[in-house]
Design a protein around this motif. Structure first.
Motif, PDB file in Angstrom:
ATOM      1  N   LEU A 112       0.821  -1.208   0.000  1.00 27.87           N
ATOM      2  CA  LEU A 112       0.000   0.000   0.000  1.00 27.87           C
ATOM      3  C   LEU A 112       0.857   1.262   0.000  1.00 27.87           C
ATOM      4  O   LEU A 112       0.541   2.246  -0.689  1.00 27.87           O
ATOM      5  CB  LEU A 112      -0.932  -0.004   1.221  1.00 27.87           C
ATOM      6  CG  LEU A 112      -2.096  -1.004   1.176  1.00 27.87           C
ATOM      7  CD1 LEU A 112      -2.876  -0.953   2.481  1.00 27.87           C
ATOM      8  CD2 LEU A 112      -3.011  -0.726  -0.013  1.00 27.87           C
ATOM      9  N   LEU A 113       1.941   1.250   0.766  1.00 28.06           N
ATOM     10  CA  LEU A 113       2.825   2.417   0.799  1.00 28.06           C
ATOM     11  C   LEU A 113       3.477   2.652  -0.559  1.00 28.06           C
ATOM     12  O   LEU A 113       3.519   3.789  -1.050  1.00 28.06           O
ATOM     13  CB  LEU A 113       3.893   2.230   1.880  1.00 28.06           C
ATOM     14  CG  LEU A 113       3.445   2.405   3.327  1.00 28.06           C
ATOM     15  CD1 LEU A 113       4.586   2.058   4.285  1.00 28.06           C
ATOM     16  CD2 LEU A 113       2.968   3.827   3.579  1.00 28.06           C
ATOM     17  N   ALA A 133       1.314   6.536  -6.850  1.00 28.52           N
ATOM     18  CA  ALA A 133       0.092   7.244  -7.232  1.00 28.52           C
ATOM     19  C   ALA A 133       0.236   8.742  -6.999  1.00 28.52           C
ATOM     20  O   ALA A 133      -0.205   9.558  -7.822  1.00 28.52           O
ATOM     21  CB  ALA A 133      -1.098   6.688  -6.455  1.00 28.52           C
ATOM     22  N   ILE A 134       0.854   9.120  -5.888  1.00 31.49           N
ATOM     23  CA  ILE A 134       1.088  10.548  -5.623  1.00 31.49           C
ATOM     24  C   ILE A 134       2.008  11.142  -6.677  1.00 31.49           C
ATOM     25  O   ILE A 134       1.790  12.261  -7.173  1.00 31.49           O
ATOM     26  CB  ILE A 134       1.677  10.734  -4.210  1.00 31.49           C
ATOM     27  CG1 ILE A 134       0.633  10.366  -3.156  1.00 31.49           C
ATOM     28  CG2 ILE A 134       2.153  12.171  -4.004  1.00 31.49           C
ATOM     29  CD1 ILE A 134       1.166  10.356  -1.735  1.00 31.49           C
ATOM     30  N   GLY A 135       3.057  10.401  -7.043  1.00 27.92           N
ATOM     31  CA  GLY A 135       3.947  10.878  -8.100  1.00 27.92           C
ATOM     32  C   GLY A 135       3.227  11.060  -9.420  1.00 27.92           C
ATOM     33  O   GLY A 135       3.442  12.048 -10.125  1.00 27.92           O
ATOM     34  N   MET A 189       6.087   7.263 -17.010  1.00 26.23           N
ATOM     35  CA  MET A 189       4.749   7.437 -16.452  1.00 26.23           C
ATOM     36  C   MET A 189       3.939   6.143 -16.576  1.00 26.23           C
ATOM     37  O   MET A 189       3.233   5.742 -15.637  1.00 26.23           O
ATOM     38  CB  MET A 189       4.034   8.581 -17.166  1.00 26.23           C
ATOM     39  CG  MET A 189       4.636   9.957 -16.918  1.00 26.23           C
ATOM     40  SD  MET A 189       4.469  10.509 -15.196  1.00 26.23           S
ATOM     41  CE  MET A 189       2.724  10.897 -15.139  1.00 26.23           C
ATOM     42  N   ILE A 190       4.052   5.488 -17.726  1.00 23.49           N
ATOM     43  CA  ILE A 190       3.333   4.226 -17.916  1.00 23.49           C
ATOM     44  C   ILE A 190       3.853   3.167 -16.951  1.00 23.49           C
ATOM     45  O   ILE A 190       3.074   2.433 -16.323  1.00 23.49           O
ATOM     46  CB  ILE A 190       3.477   3.748 -19.373  1.00 23.49           C
ATOM     47  CG1 ILE A 190       2.756   4.716 -20.320  1.00 23.49           C
ATOM     48  CG2 ILE A 190       2.949   2.334 -19.543  1.00 23.49           C
ATOM     49  CD1 ILE A 190       2.956   4.406 -21.787  1.00 23.49           C
ATOM     50  N   LEU A 191       5.178   3.085 -16.797  1.00 23.15           N
ATOM     51  CA  LEU A 191       5.765   2.096 -15.893  1.00 23.15           C
ATOM     52  C   LEU A 191       5.332   2.349 -14.454  1.00 23.15           C
ATOM     53  O   LEU A 191       4.973   1.412 -13.720  1.00 23.15           O
ATOM     54  CB  LEU A 191       7.283   2.131 -16.011  1.00 23.15           C
ATOM     55  CG  LEU A 191       8.040   1.055 -15.224  1.00 23.15           C
ATOM     56  CD1 LEU A 191       7.723  -0.330 -15.766  1.00 23.15           C
ATOM     57  CD2 LEU A 191       9.547   1.322 -15.266  1.00 23.15           C
ATOM     58  N   TRP A 235       3.034  -0.245 -12.153  1.00 21.35           N
ATOM     59  CA  TRP A 235       3.503  -0.790 -10.874  1.00 21.35           C
ATOM     60  C   TRP A 235       2.627  -0.326  -9.716  1.00 21.35           C
ATOM     61  O   TRP A 235       2.456  -1.060  -8.734  1.00 21.35           O
ATOM     62  CB  TRP A 235       4.960  -0.425 -10.639  1.00 21.35           C
ATOM     63  CG  TRP A 235       5.894  -1.371 -11.334  1.00 21.35           C
ATOM     64  CD1 TRP A 235       6.576  -1.161 -12.492  1.00 21.35           C
ATOM     65  CD2 TRP A 235       6.229  -2.701 -10.913  1.00 21.35           C
ATOM     66  NE1 TRP A 235       7.317  -2.274 -12.828  1.00 21.35           N
ATOM     67  CE2 TRP A 235       7.124  -3.232 -11.868  1.00 21.35           C
ATOM     68  CE3 TRP A 235       5.856  -3.488  -9.838  1.00 21.35           C
ATOM     69  CZ2 TRP A 235       7.658  -4.514 -11.763  1.00 21.35           C
ATOM     70  CZ3 TRP A 235       6.388  -4.769  -9.735  1.00 21.35           C
ATOM     71  CH2 TRP A 235       7.271  -5.273 -10.680  1.00 21.35           C
ATOM     72  N   ALA A 236       2.076   0.868  -9.806  1.00 18.42           N
ATOM     73  CA  ALA A 236       1.152   1.316  -8.759  1.00 18.42           C
ATOM     74  C   ALA A 236      -0.070   0.395  -8.712  1.00 18.42           C
ATOM     75  O   ALA A 236      -0.501  -0.048  -7.635  1.00 18.42           O
ATOM     76  CB  ALA A 236       0.730   2.758  -9.007  1.00 18.42           C
ATOM     77  N   ILE A 237      -0.632   0.082  -9.885  1.00 19.47           N
ATOM     78  CA  ILE A 237      -1.770  -0.835  -9.943  1.00 19.47           C
ATOM     79  C   ILE A 237      -1.375  -2.209  -9.407  1.00 19.47           C
ATOM     80  O   ILE A 237      -2.132  -2.847  -8.649  1.00 19.47           O
ATOM     81  CB  ILE A 237      -2.294  -0.938 -11.386  1.00 19.47           C
ATOM     82  CG1 ILE A 237      -2.847   0.417 -11.850  1.00 19.47           C
ATOM     83  CG2 ILE A 237      -3.360  -2.020 -11.514  1.00 19.47           C
ATOM     84  CD1 ILE A 237      -3.222   0.463 -13.319  1.00 19.47           C
ATOM     85  N   PHE A 238      -0.180  -2.671  -9.789  1.00 17.12           N
ATOM     86  CA  PHE A 238       0.281  -3.979  -9.345  1.00 17.12           C
ATOM     87  C   PHE A 238       0.421  -4.026  -7.821  1.00 17.12           C
ATOM     88  O   PHE A 238       0.007  -4.998  -7.176  1.00 17.12           O
ATOM     89  CB  PHE A 238       1.620  -4.303 -10.009  1.00 17.12           C
ATOM     90  CG  PHE A 238       2.228  -5.600  -9.562  1.00 17.12           C
ATOM     91  CD1 PHE A 238       1.759  -6.809 -10.053  1.00 17.12           C
ATOM     92  CD2 PHE A 238       3.269  -5.613  -8.651  1.00 17.12           C
ATOM     93  CE1 PHE A 238       2.320  -8.013  -9.639  1.00 17.12           C
ATOM     94  CE2 PHE A 238       3.840  -6.807  -8.234  1.00 17.12           C
ATOM     95  CZ  PHE A 238       3.367  -8.014  -8.729  1.00 17.12           C
TER      96      PHE A 238
END
Length: 241
Positions: A101-102, A108-110, A135-137, A141-144
């Motif tokens: 989550l962190l 996500a903030i970035g 940005m795509i990467l 990874w945020a979704i993952f």
């Protein structure tokens, strides 16, 4: 005689893949082995000691402690201490969820602020990747990470501790590796792996196909190629006498 100042580039820091691997996975292996032979609470205590040792070794051998290692150490010592104190293994099972989550939240903030944070961590490993690619990467990874947090919660609520630990140690790293590979075809469309070659210095070019031979060319009268080029240029501007 003045000697030109020649700046000698600083030597690149030496990599220690063996120590890096031991620091990243040593504490987890120690926990897994200790749990199998001595139980969850002894294993957790050894996990905490091994994590402190990993911090010391990282500072000693690598000269630094990565932010990810700091984060893991803080969570392991915190949740591990709660596990031992309350004799409740649920605390140590929460650690992966909190980490995922962190990490997902930071990415996500970035993304929300237009800064792909992964670029500052992995730039050396993704040579040539464009800002759009970063940005795509970061988005992927945020979704993952958010998905992995949910997956860990499902596992810890549906499996016993022994099975949860087995999945965590073996399945989750494989999923992460497979996800990293799955991103490569997308990233190659955004510059990943493209070598930027420096253009060679330009030299004098000559007309092609060559113009008719000039008087004296090839007889030694005109031997300098640059002079021949100037003569050809001049001959096109005025008629020979």
């Amino acid at each position: 005689m003045n000697v030109p100042d020649q700046t000698v580039p600083a030597p690149a820091p030496k990599s220690h893949p063996g120590w890096t691997l031991a620091i990243d996975y040593g504490p987890l292996v120690a926990f897994f082995v200790a749990y199998k032979f001595a139980g969850i609470f002894t294993g957790t205590a050894i996990f905490m000691v091994a994590m402190i040792a990993a911090l010391v070794i990282s500072r000693w051998k690598l000269g630094r402690i990565s932010p990810m290692l700091w984060l893991s150490a803080i969570l392991i010592l915190g949740f591990g201490g709660l596990t031992v104190w309350f004799h409740n293994p649920k605390f140590i099972q929460l650690k992966p969820t909190i980490i995922y989550l962190l990490l997902g939240g930071l990415l996500a903030i970035g993304l929300a602020t237009g800064r792909p944070l992964l670029k500052y961590v992995l730039e050396a490993g993704y040579d040539g990747l464009t800002d759009r690619g970063w940005m795509i990467l970061s988005r992927n990874w945020a979704i993952f990470f958010f998905a992995m947090a949910g997956f860990n919660e499902i596992l810890r609520h549906t499996l016993d501790f022994d099975m949860w630990l087995t999945v965590k140690v073996w399945a989750l790293p494989i999923l992460s590796f497979a996800f990293a590979l799955a991103n490569i075809p997308i990233l190659t469309k955004h510059g990943f792996g493209e070598a930027v070659a420096a253009k060679p210095p330009r030299v004098d070019t000559f007309d092609w196909p060559p113009p008719p031979r000039l008087k004296g060319e090839g007889t030694g009268i005109i031997s300098d190629p640059r002079a021949m080029h100037r003569c050809r240029r001049d001959s096109g501007q005025r008629s020979p006498s």
